[in-house]
Every structure is written in structure tokens, then in C-alpha cells.
Design a protein around this motif. Structure first.
Motif, mmCIF file in Angstrom:
data_model
loop_
_atom_site.group_PDB
_atom_site.id
_atom_site.type_symbol
_atom_site.label_atom_id
_atom_site.label_comp_id
_atom_site.label_asym_id
_atom_site.label_seq_id
_atom_site.Cartn_x
_atom_site.Cartn_y
_atom_site.Cartn_z
ATOM 1 N N ALA A 27 -0.804 12.920 -11.153
ATOM 2 C CA ALA A 27 -1.270 12.138 -10.009
ATOM 3 C C ALA A 27 -1.236 12.931 -8.710
ATOM 4 O O ALA A 27 -1.959 12.610 -7.768
ATOM 5 N N PHE A 28 -0.403 13.962 -8.641
ATOM 6 C CA PHE A 28 -0.212 14.670 -7.381
ATOM 7 C C PHE A 28 -1.526 15.176 -6.792
ATOM 8 O O PHE A 28 -1.757 15.090 -5.589
ATOM 9 N N ARG A 29 -2.402 15.718 -7.610
ATOM 10 C CA ARG A 29 -3.616 16.349 -7.066
ATOM 11 C C ARG A 29 -4.625 15.332 -6.527
ATOM 12 O O ARG A 29 -5.548 15.699 -5.809
ATOM 13 N N PHE A 30 -4.440 14.058 -6.856
ATOM 14 C CA PHE A 30 -5.320 13.013 -6.321
ATOM 15 C C PHE A 30 -4.681 12.272 -5.152
ATOM 16 O O PHE A 30 -5.216 11.275 -4.684
ATOM 17 N N THR A 31 -3.559 12.763 -4.686
ATOM 18 C CA THR A 31 -2.749 12.041 -3.707
ATOM 19 C C THR A 31 -3.017 12.534 -2.292
ATOM 20 O O THR A 31 -2.842 13.718 -1.994
ATOM 21 N N GLY A 32 -3.414 11.602 -1.415
ATOM 22 C CA GLY A 32 -3.664 11.953 -0.021
ATOM 23 C C GLY A 32 -2.499 11.641 0.888
ATOM 24 O O GLY A 32 -2.350 12.245 1.949
ATOM 25 N N THR A 33 -1.655 10.697 0.473
ATOM 26 C CA THR A 33 -0.485 10.358 1.281
ATOM 27 C C THR A 33 0.633 9.877 0.364
ATOM 28 O O THR A 33 0.383 9.268 -0.681
ATOM 29 N N VAL A 34 1.850 10.179 0.758
ATOM 30 C CA VAL A 34 3.038 9.848 -0.031
ATOM 31 C C VAL A 34 4.036 9.127 0.870
ATOM 32 O O VAL A 34 4.146 9.434 2.062
ATOM 33 N N CYS A 35 4.740 8.172 0.306
ATOM 34 C CA CYS A 35 5.788 7.454 1.032
ATOM 35 C C CYS A 35 7.097 7.612 0.273
ATOM 36 O O CYS A 35 7.154 7.377 -0.936
ATOM 37 N N TYR A 248 16.235 7.939 -3.694
ATOM 38 C CA TYR A 248 15.025 7.501 -3.001
ATOM 39 C C TYR A 248 14.036 6.863 -3.972
ATOM 40 O O TYR A 248 14.137 7.004 -5.195
ATOM 41 N N ILE A 249 13.071 6.158 -3.380
ATOM 42 C CA ILE A 249 11.902 5.651 -4.102
ATOM 43 C C ILE A 249 10.679 6.305 -3.480
ATOM 44 O O ILE A 249 10.536 6.368 -2.261
ATOM 45 N N GLU A 250 9.786 6.796 -4.330
ATOM 46 C CA GLU A 250 8.622 7.538 -3.842
ATOM 47 C C GLU A 250 7.354 6.957 -4.461
ATOM 48 O O GLU A 250 7.318 6.646 -5.651
ATOM 49 N N SER A 251 6.333 6.795 -3.634
ATOM 50 C CA SER A 251 5.050 6.300 -4.142
ATOM 51 C C SER A 251 3.928 7.228 -3.706
ATOM 52 O O SER A 251 4.011 7.881 -2.663
ATOM 53 N N TYR A 252 2.861 7.274 -4.513
ATOM 54 C CA TYR A 252 1.759 8.222 -4.323
ATOM 55 C C TYR A 252 0.457 7.446 -4.181
ATOM 56 O O TYR A 252 0.107 6.625 -5.024
ATOM 57 N N HIS A 253 -0.268 7.713 -3.093
ATOM 58 C CA HIS A 253 -1.447 6.932 -2.753
ATOM 59 C C HIS A 253 -2.665 7.828 -2.577
ATOM 60 O O HIS A 253 -2.551 8.982 -2.147
ATOM 61 N N LYS A 254 -3.840 7.268 -2.880
ATOM 62 C CA LYS A 254 -5.079 8.038 -2.759
ATOM 63 C C LYS A 254 -5.368 8.435 -1.321
ATOM 64 O O LYS A 254 -5.771 9.553 -1.054
ATOM 65 N N GLY A 255 -5.211 7.507 -0.386
ATOM 66 C CA GLY A 255 -5.479 7.823 1.011
ATOM 67 C C GLY A 255 -6.925 8.224 1.247
ATOM 68 O O GLY A 255 -7.211 9.229 1.913
ATOM 69 N N LEU A 256 -7.857 7.431 0.737
ATOM 70 C CA LEU A 256 -9.282 7.760 0.820
ATOM 71 C C LEU A 256 -9.960 6.925 1.907
ATOM 72 O O LEU A 256 -9.907 5.697 1.888
ATOM 73 N N THR A 257 -10.616 7.599 2.844
ATOM 74 C CA THR A 257 -11.324 6.910 3.920
ATOM 75 C C THR A 257 -12.549 6.189 3.371
ATOM 76 O O THR A 257 -13.306 6.743 2.565
ATOM 77 N N ARG A 258 -12.748 4.953 3.845
ATOM 78 C CA ARG A 258 -13.937 4.169 3.468
ATOM 79 C C ARG A 258 -14.746 3.879 4.720
ATOM 80 O O ARG A 258 -14.215 3.397 5.718
ATOM 81 N N TYR A 259 -16.041 4.173 4.618
ATOM 82 C CA TYR A 259 -16.916 3.897 5.763
ATOM 83 C C TYR A 259 -18.345 3.743 5.260
ATOM 84 O O TYR A 259 -18.856 4.578 4.513
ATOM 85 N N MET A 281 15.588 8.142 6.715
ATOM 86 C CA MET A 281 15.365 6.900 5.971
ATOM 87 C C MET A 281 13.979 6.810 5.349
ATOM 88 O O MET A 281 13.823 6.357 4.210
ATOM 89 N N LEU A 282 12.981 7.232 6.111
ATOM 90 C CA LEU A 282 11.604 6.998 5.687
ATOM 91 C C LEU A 282 10.759 8.241 5.942
ATOM 92 O O LEU A 282 10.859 8.864 7.002
ATOM 93 N N TYR A 283 9.929 8.597 4.951
ATOM 94 C CA TYR A 283 9.049 9.763 5.056
ATOM 95 C C TYR A 283 7.616 9.351 4.719
ATOM 96 O O TYR A 283 7.380 8.568 3.798
ATOM 97 N N PHE A 284 6.677 9.918 5.471
ATOM 98 C CA PHE A 284 5.263 9.832 5.124
ATOM 99 C C PHE A 284 4.716 11.252 5.048
ATOM 100 O O PHE A 284 4.855 12.028 6.000
ATOM 101 N N TRP A 285 4.098 11.573 3.929
ATOM 102 C CA TRP A 285 3.429 12.864 3.739
ATOM 103 C C TRP A 285 1.926 12.596 3.849
ATOM 104 O O TRP A 285 1.380 11.741 3.137
ATOM 105 N N ILE A 286 1.253 13.300 4.767
ATOM 106 C CA ILE A 286 -0.169 13.034 5.044
ATOM 107 C C ILE A 286 -0.951 14.329 4.906
ATOM 108 O O ILE A 286 -0.673 15.318 5.595
#
Length: 497
Positions: A27-35, A248-259, A281-286
Motif C-alpha cells: 500500500a505504501f506506493r499508493f499512499t499520498g498521506t499518512v496519519c 502508535y496507530i498508523e493509517s495510510y490514505h490515497k490523498g488524491l485531489t478531485r476536481y 502525539m500526532l503526525y501527518f506525512w504529506i
């Protein structure tokens, strides 16, 4: 309901639609943002558990309990418990645990509550028939254990709280406050207490599971709304199931812009779990792969166009420059109706390094006197520039620090006749872009970004010492926080009223 304070932020971080989830490493290579939510964050959230349980239980509704039982010498007893409500709720201690590859463990001890309602009953044989309706109280003391499991399901990150246990250390039913009942009432209250215990246990766990699902949907809606502005949105679908460790708990998100019915694609992300630590406490990877399509959508949506007139325009050129202002430019600015329009000619592009986020843009600027005369003098020029931007967030405001790394004038002329500018004039424009234009753009972006975030409610959160850290191809946002408890209580009030 004890799970809600902890789950609220976790689901806020994890919320998103999920058409399919692959294994974590794929999943990592499809991930645009991580929490990443760390254990200290779970502890802070858990501190609010008592108040949330109180708010939830006070709005809970319990079904009527009906049944019958055969009693020796008396015959069949028919009963109905109605209008069961909780009063005088108090909470003891709450503990939370993150379990490796498994779930979240939440334990609530010494939950003391009084249930009140009305009981209607009738009993008897051919010798004796009795019917009565009396008020009752149930005194209880309960330990509550919930083990929420986070998973991909129903097109989102879901919370399954069916692993729910109640241990009753005390449950006593009192008819009309009678603490010294006779033998018949004792027999009656003993078997009714057992029945009530089963119903309460079932209903509380059912309410917890139901409320967790409602909260998951609520937080997902809030997350999607936060990432939407006008016609620009974000697909935050998860790419893998949440990953849980003891820290920690980590989640992986697509982070795909829609327009405009178009969705961006990410398939070569540079994410690695080693890029995040566990100190905050909290991290966002963008990822840059998420930010560039967002900028492209903003360009297409006309977000990078600005008209400046009046005093704002005249004040703009009061900055002292080392080169002299061209005479025609001075004449243009002397008009009370002068208009300066600036816009991006092509989609800006960015790339992040440890020094900051570099932005490459090609922009056009036109300055006119505001006259309707087609032969009136006007200045037009195009510029290519690169700036390195570092961002900070403090006191609920976004601050941008921009350093110019490159400026060049591609075209520049006065109309009519496209009179070319001299070298001195070109030098003036380059200095004006650096000392006037870029700071002016930043002055628009800072409150603009702050306003967009505050419109979505970011200013309601107690964000502590946030750090925005640029790296190679991505940005890490790390922070501590104080939980906005009033928001969750308000959600419970509206949902359960």
C-alpha cells in the motif's frame, strides 16, 4: 461509549472510504498521506472518557422488559418494566492500551449508576389474584471493558466494538425504595435483577457499537468536509488496514485531489514508516505527489488570480527600491482608477527538500490606467520565478517564509505598440517582483490558508507546538494537542437527544 473519546481522534485520522485494501507494504506506493497517532495521544483522549460516558448514558434509551415466571404457591407472575432511565452516574477509573497488530483495549472501572422506572406486575392462582404498578430503582456498580477493532469495511475504516464486556459487582432492584422487602418481594426482585442485568448488559454494548458507527460516519464527513473547498476535494480512501503497535496507530490514505470529475493518481510514493517518529502525539506525512495535483486544481479553478486597485495598489509601490521606476509606470499609477491584475500562466510546480518547499511558477502581470480607451497605456510582463517556502502554524495562524532563488523576465512591454523595456526597466521589475510582488502574494496566502482551515474548524482544536518539517519529497507535520472535548459532547447531545 467508553471507547468514544479515544476513537474520535483515531477515526478522525483514519476516516476515509476504502474500495479495496491491500497489504501494508504494497500500500505504501499508493499512499499520498499518512496519519500516526501515538500512545500519549490515546492517554490524553482517555482522560475525557468519564464526561463522555456520562453524556452518552444520560441520553441512552432502554427497551421495556416484559416476561413471566412461575412461583411456587403463587402461580404465574407477569411483569413489565417501563421507562428505564439512568440517573446519578459516576465514573471511576479509565485505562487504555494499544495492542500489537490487534486492537485498542479500554477498561472502565467502578461505573456507578441508578436506574429508575416503573414496574407493572400481576401474579396469582385460582385462590389469589394480585395486580400492581409501582416505581422501582436499580442500584448498580459495573466494570466495563471494550476492545475496539479497526478494520477496512463498509467502504471506510470501521470500528467493531462487539468485543464488549460488563461485569456487575452490584445490581439490586428496589420496589418503591423498599430496602427491607418481604419474602415475596425478595423472590420477585432476585429474578428480576438477573433479567435486568442481561438487558442492561446487552443494551449498553449495543449502544456503544451503534454510537461508534455513528461517530465513524460523523468524523468521516468532517474529514471530507475539511479537505473540501468549493469544487476541490480530496479522496482520502485508505490503501491498507490500520496498523497498530503498542506505541502508535498508523493509517495510510490515497490523498488524491478531485476536481471537475477528475481524480489524480499516485503510484510511486516515497513513504516509509521510518520517516516518522514516536515522540509527539500526532503526525501527518504529506507527499509532494498529493500537493502538486492540489495546486494544479487551484490553478484550474482560478485561485491564482488577483486584482489590486485603489490605495492598496498605490501603497504597494511605496517600497524603496535601488532602481528607478519607469516614467510610464509612474504615470499609470497616478491614475485613480488604475488596476493591476496578476495570474498564473501555467500550473505551478513544487518539490520539497530539507531546506523547504520550492515552488516554480510562471506568472503574468498587467497594469492599466482603468480607462476604456483601447489606446491607453498599459504595462504587461511575464515572469518565471522560483521561491523556497517554509511554513509554520502558531496562534491559530499560518505563516509562510519565502526566499527567492530565481527570477527572470520572459516578456515585458508597454502598450500600445508593445514598446520594449530597457535593461534598467527590467532590473526594476525584477527587484519589484522580489521586494514587492512575492511579499504581496505571501500576504494573501497566509490569511487565505488560515481562513480555509478555520472555516473547517481547525481553530477549535487546541494545537500545541506544531512543527512543519520539510524532507526529501514530503512534509511531516507533528504536534501535541488538547482534545476539544466540547465538540464531542456537542456531537453526543445532537445525536442522542
Amino acid at each position: 461509549m467508553a471507547a468514544l473519546p479515544v476513537l474520535s481522534l483515531l477515526l478522525g485520522c483514519l476516516a476515509g472510504t476504502a474500495r479495496s485494501c491491500v497489504d501494508r507494504s504494497s500500500a505504501f506506493r499508493f499512499t499520498g498521506t499518512v496519519c500516526r497517532v501515538t500512545y500519549p495521544a490515546a492517554l490524553v483522549l482517555n482522560e475525557k472518557t468519564a464526561q463522555v460516558i456520562q453524556a452518552a448514558f444520560q441520553h441512552a434509551r432502554y427497551p421495556d422488559i416484559k416476561g413471566e415466571k412461575s412461583l411456587l404457591f403463587i402461580g404465574k407472575m407477569h411483569y413489565s418494566l417501563n421507562n428505564l432511565q439512568i440517573h446519578n452516574l459516576s465514573i471511576g477509573q479509565s485505562e487504555v492500551e494499544l495492542r500489537e497488530h490487534d486492537s485498542i483495549g479500554i477498561s472502565i472501572s467502578n461505573v456507578s449508576a441508578t436506574f429508575q422506572g416503573t414496574i407493572r406486575y400481576g401474579y396469582g392462582s385460582w385462590l389469589l389474584k394480585v395486580g400492581q404498578s409501582v416505581d422501582f430503582e436499580i442500584e448498580s456498580q459495573i466494570d466495563l471493558v471494550i476492545n475496539p477493532r479497526l478494520y477496512c469495511g463498509n467502504n471506510k475504516v470501521a470500528a467493531d466494538t462487539s468485543d464488549c464486556y460488563l461485569t456487575f459487582h452490584k445490581l439490586r432492584l428496589l420496589l418503591q425504595g423498599d430496602r427491607e422487602p418481604g419474602w415475596l418481594k425478595r423472590v420477585f426482585t432476585e429474578f428480576l435483577s438477573f433479567t435486568v442485568k442481561m438487558v442492561v448488559k446487552s443494551q449498553i454494548c449495543k449502544e456503544i457499537n451503534n454510537l461508534a458507527k455513528i461517530l465513524a460516519d460523523f468524523i468521516q464527513d468532517q474529514a471530507e468536509e475539511f479537505l473540501t473547498d468549493g469544487g476541490i476535494g480530496m479522496d482520502i480512501s485508505i490503501t491498507a488496514s490500520p496498523f497498530i503497535t503498542s506505541k502508535y496507530i498508523e493509517s495510510y490514505h490515497k490523498g488524491l485531489t478531485r476536481y471537475n470529475d477528475h481524480t489524480a493518481v499516485i503510484n510511486a510514493s516515497v513513504f516509509s514508516p521510518a520517516q516518522l517518529t514516536e515522540d509527539r502525539m500526532l503526525y501527518f506525512w504529506i507527499s509532494d505527489d498529493m500537493l502538486n495535483p492540489l495546486i494544479s486544481a487551484a490553478h484550474q479553478d482560478g485561485r491564482f488570480i488577483r486584482n489590486i486597485t485603489g490605495k492598496e495598489l498605490t501603497d504597494l509601490f511605496k517600497v524603496d527600491l535601488s532602481t528607478s521606476m519607469p516614467t510610464l509606470l509612474d504615470q499609470l499609477l497616478s491614475s485613480n482608477s488604475s488596476v493591476l491584475e496578476a495570474w498564473s500562466l501555467s500550473v505551478p510546480r513544487l518539490w520539497t527538500t530539507p531546506q523547504g518547499t520550492s515552488v516554480h511558477a510562471v506568472a503574468a502581470v498587467e497594469l492599466t490606467s482603468g480607462s476604456d480607451d483601447p489606446n491607453a497605456t498599459a504595462l504587461y510582463f511575464e515572469t518565471e520565478l522560483e521561491v523556497i517556502v517554509r511554513a509554520d502554524y502558531a496562534e491559530k495562524k499560518m505563516t509562510l517564509n519565502a526566499t527567492t532563488s530565481h527570477i527572470s523576465i520572459l516578456r515585458a512591454y508597454f502598450s500600445p505598440g508593445e514598446q520594449q523595456l530597457s535593461e534598467d526597466h527590467i532590473e526594476y521589475l525584477q527587484e519589484a517582483i522580489q521586494k514587492i510582488g512575492i511579499p504581496k502574494v505571501i500576504s494573501y496566502l497566509e490569511p487565505g490558508l488560515t481562513a480555509v482551515m478555520n472555516k473547517q474548524g481547525l481553530d477549535l482544536f487546541d494545537i500545541i507546538n506544531p512543527e512543519i518539517m520539510p524532507q526529501q519529497g514530503y512534509v511531516v507535520v507533528q504536534l501535541d494537542f488538547g482534545f476539544p472535548h466540547h465538540l464531542l459532547v456537542e456531537f453526543l447531545r445532537k445525536t442522542l437527544q
